[in-house]
Every structure is written in structure tokens, then in C-alpha cells.
Scaffold this motif. Structure first.
Motif, PDB file in Angstrom:
ATOM      1  N   GLU A 154       0.796  -1.125  -0.035  1.00  0.00           N
ATOM      2  CA  GLU A 154       0.016   0.128  -0.098  1.00  0.00           C
ATOM      3  C   GLU A 154       0.781   1.420  -0.210  1.00  0.00           C
ATOM      4  O   GLU A 154       0.463   2.321  -0.631  1.00  0.00           O
ATOM      5  CB  GLU A 154      -0.926   0.066   1.174  1.00  0.00           C
ATOM      6  CG  GLU A 154      -2.050   0.836   1.335  1.00  0.00           C
ATOM      7  CD  GLU A 154      -2.673   1.060   2.556  1.00  0.00           C
ATOM      8  OE1 GLU A 154      -3.034   2.266   3.151  1.00  0.00           O
ATOM      9  OE2 GLU A 154      -3.176  -0.080   2.861  1.00  0.00           O
ATOM     10  N   HIS A 155       1.950   1.390   0.539  1.00  0.00           N
ATOM     11  CA  HIS A 155       2.945   2.416   0.757  1.00  0.00           C
ATOM     12  C   HIS A 155       4.099   2.321   0.053  1.00  0.00           C
ATOM     13  O   HIS A 155       5.047   3.062   0.260  1.00  0.00           O
ATOM     14  CB  HIS A 155       3.052   2.531   2.180  1.00  0.00           C
ATOM     15  CG  HIS A 155       2.079   2.786   3.117  1.00  0.00           C
ATOM     16  ND1 HIS A 155       1.140   4.065   3.081  1.00  0.00           N
ATOM     17  CD2 HIS A 155       1.233   1.971   3.981  1.00  0.00           C
ATOM     18  CE1 HIS A 155       0.151   3.776   3.737  1.00  0.00           C
ATOM     19  NE2 HIS A 155       0.268   2.867   4.329  1.00  0.00           N
ATOM     20  N   MET A 156       4.339   1.344  -0.901  1.00  0.00           N
ATOM     21  CA  MET A 156       5.578   1.049  -1.689  1.00  0.00           C
ATOM     22  C   MET A 156       5.891   2.308  -2.190  1.00  0.00           C
ATOM     23  O   MET A 156       7.067   2.769  -2.384  1.00  0.00           O
ATOM     24  CB  MET A 156       5.715   0.150  -2.706  1.00  0.00           C
ATOM     25  CG  MET A 156       6.779  -0.470  -3.165  1.00  0.00           C
ATOM     26  SD  MET A 156       6.696  -1.959  -4.157  1.00  0.00           S
ATOM     27  CE  MET A 156       5.884  -3.099  -3.268  1.00  0.00           C
ATOM     28  N   GLU A 157       5.147   2.960  -2.844  1.00  0.00           N
ATOM     29  CA  GLU A 157       5.536   4.477  -3.703  1.00  0.00           C
ATOM     30  C   GLU A 157       6.257   5.362  -3.066  1.00  0.00           C
ATOM     31  O   GLU A 157       7.122   5.981  -3.095  1.00  0.00           O
ATOM     32  CB  GLU A 157       4.588   4.867  -4.586  1.00  0.00           C
ATOM     33  CG  GLU A 157       4.327   4.154  -5.884  1.00  0.00           C
ATOM     34  CD  GLU A 157       3.154   4.723  -6.613  1.00  0.00           C
ATOM     35  OE1 GLU A 157       2.993   5.991  -6.640  1.00  0.00           O
ATOM     36  OE2 GLU A 157       2.195   4.126  -7.583  1.00  0.00           O
ATOM     37  N   ARG A 158       5.599   5.494  -1.776  1.00  0.00           N
ATOM     38  CA  ARG A 158       6.115   6.570  -0.587  1.00  0.00           C
ATOM     39  C   ARG A 158       7.511   5.970   0.004  1.00  0.00           C
ATOM     40  O   ARG A 158       8.302   6.869   0.227  1.00  0.00           O
ATOM     41  CB  ARG A 158       4.978   6.691   0.461  1.00  0.00           C
ATOM     42  CG  ARG A 158       5.179   7.585   1.481  1.00  0.00           C
ATOM     43  CD  ARG A 158       4.374   7.945   2.382  1.00  0.00           C
ATOM     44  NE  ARG A 158       4.805   8.713   3.576  1.00  0.00           N
ATOM     45  CZ  ARG A 158       4.009   9.254   4.536  1.00  0.00           C
ATOM     46  NH1 ARG A 158       2.753   8.879   4.612  1.00  0.00           N
ATOM     47  NH2 ARG A 158       4.358  10.110   5.133  1.00  0.00           N
ATOM     48  N   ILE A 159       7.573   4.688   0.170  1.00  0.00           N
ATOM     49  CA  ILE A 159       8.768   4.346   0.716  1.00  0.00           C
ATOM     50  C   ILE A 159       9.867   4.506  -0.154  1.00  0.00           C
ATOM     51  O   ILE A 159      11.003   4.723   0.134  1.00  0.00           O
ATOM     52  CB  ILE A 159       8.595   2.866   1.271  1.00  0.00           C
ATOM     53  CG1 ILE A 159       7.525   2.725   2.448  1.00  0.00           C
ATOM     54  CG2 ILE A 159       9.765   2.198   1.752  1.00  0.00           C
ATOM     55  CD1 ILE A 159       7.028   1.470   2.696  1.00  0.00           C
TER      56      ILE A 159
END
Length: 111
Positions: A102-107
Motif C-alpha cells: 500500500e505504501h511502496m511508492e512513498r517508501i
């Protein structure tokens, strides 16, 4: 040489200790689909060297997460699978993996 018994401050401490490192979670994830031979497992975990896979599998076998079954045949066949203990850890890791997806792009954007 006897090993020193480890004490933990909380459950998360114990879980991180048994999962320690980059590769064990990926190996656990690959074996969640079912038993795999060494070569299949190596292909299922991109970037891991043969030596590192051997070391990680030994550690996971010693900790009771992975079962290694040797089939006495020609050519020799060895399969790795999750134990009940390993399966329970895999189940516990699923929400963390979903959070990561869910947060891969942000990470990935973190400098």
C-alpha cells in the motif's frame, strides 16, 4: 559450545530476532505457496546468492521455521517447506506485506 539463552523485552523483539535480515521474509513468502526445491527457491528470491540462501535456510531450519526433506533417489532431491511454526509466522507477516504494498511508492521516494 553451549549457546546463551536470549531474553526478550517484548513479542516484537522476539519476532524480529527470528526474522532478522533481508532474506528470511522473502524466503518465507516464497515457501508460503508450498514446498520448493533449492533451485526453485533461488529463482523465487531474486538477488539472493547461493551461499546466502544456504545460510538463511540453515538458520530457518535451526529455528524451526523450515523443514528440509531429503528424498533418497538418483539424482538426489531436497525440498524445503514451512513448518507449522513457520506457517504461523507467515500468516502474521501478511498484514505487514500488505502495508508495504500500500505504501511502496512513498517508501521508494524516501531519499
Amino acid at each position: 559450545m553451549p549457546t546463551k539463552k536470549r531474553t526478550y523485552t517484548c513479542g516484537l523483539d522476539a519476532a524480529i530476532d527470528i526474522m532478522g535480515g533481508k532474506w528470511k521474509g522473502l524466503i518465507l513468502f516464497a515457501l508460503d505457496e508450498g514446498p520448493l526445491r533449492f533451485g526453485e527457491l533461488r529463482r523465487a528470491v531474486p538477488g539472493i546468492s547461493e551461499r546466502m540462501l544456504i545460510l538463511q535456510l540453515r538458520e530457518m531450519e535451526n529455528s524451526g521455521l523450515v523443514h528440509r526433506e531429503v528424498f533418497h533417489q538418483v539424482p538426489p532431491k531436497v525440498e524445503y517447506s514451512l513448518t507449522e511454526f513457520g506457517q504461523s509466522l507467515s500468516t502474521a507477516m501478511m498484514p505487514l506485506g500488505e502495508w508495504g504494498e500500500e505504501h511502496m511508492e512513498r517508501i521508494e521516494a524516501i531519499p
